[in-house]
Design a protein around this motif. Sequence first.
Motif, mmCIF file in Angstrom:
data_model
loop_
_atom_site.group_PDB
_atom_site.id
_atom_site.type_symbol
_atom_site.label_atom_id
_atom_site.label_comp_id
_atom_site.label_asym_id
_atom_site.label_seq_id
_atom_site.Cartn_x
_atom_site.Cartn_y
_atom_site.Cartn_z
ATOM 1 N N UNK A 29 2.886 -23.764 -78.832
ATOM 2 C CA UNK A 29 2.453 -23.480 -80.058
ATOM 3 C C UNK A 29 1.997 -24.444 -80.789
ATOM 4 N N UNK A 30 1.400 -25.432 -80.166
ATOM 5 C CA UNK A 30 0.482 -26.681 -80.836
ATOM 6 C C UNK A 30 -0.673 -26.119 -81.919
ATOM 7 N N UNK A 31 -0.159 -26.394 -82.964
ATOM 8 C CA UNK A 31 -1.319 -25.958 -84.242
ATOM 9 C C UNK A 31 -2.557 -26.693 -83.876
ATOM 10 N N UNK A 32 -2.635 -28.050 -83.461
ATOM 11 C CA UNK A 32 -4.114 -28.762 -83.382
ATOM 12 C C UNK A 32 -4.782 -27.880 -82.064
ATOM 13 N N UNK A 33 -4.167 -27.383 -81.301
ATOM 14 C CA UNK A 33 -4.790 -26.532 -80.196
ATOM 15 C C UNK A 33 -5.260 -24.936 -80.399
ATOM 16 N N UNK A 34 -4.642 -24.461 -81.416
ATOM 17 C CA UNK A 34 -4.985 -23.047 -81.674
ATOM 18 C C UNK A 34 -6.108 -23.011 -82.201
#
Length: 98
Positions: A29-34
């Motif tokens: 759930x890494x927002x930077x990789x979403x």
Amino acid sequence: ATTKLNFEPVAGSPLTVLLIADIVGGADDDQDLYCQGVTWDFGDGNQIAMMPGCIMFTKGSSFNRHWEETYTYEKPGAYPVSFTYGPMATASIQVTVK
């Protein structure tokens, strides 16, 4: 997280390969990789860039970690293939087709 890039020949077609990219490590759930764009560079002057359509990130959203692309080369040779996912470092391999 890092990107692993591999390939395998497609049976019965000496110039066609299946390219496989996987993101390993890091949080699902890494927002930077979403919802990041993807670029394949096939090393022969051709590229494919894709940008997904995504819903807004919410806690618990996950990102795709696996991509496959079948590609056919016009002639035998060694090609520097690369895969880029969003802000991550580009992964590269040499693909040799006969």
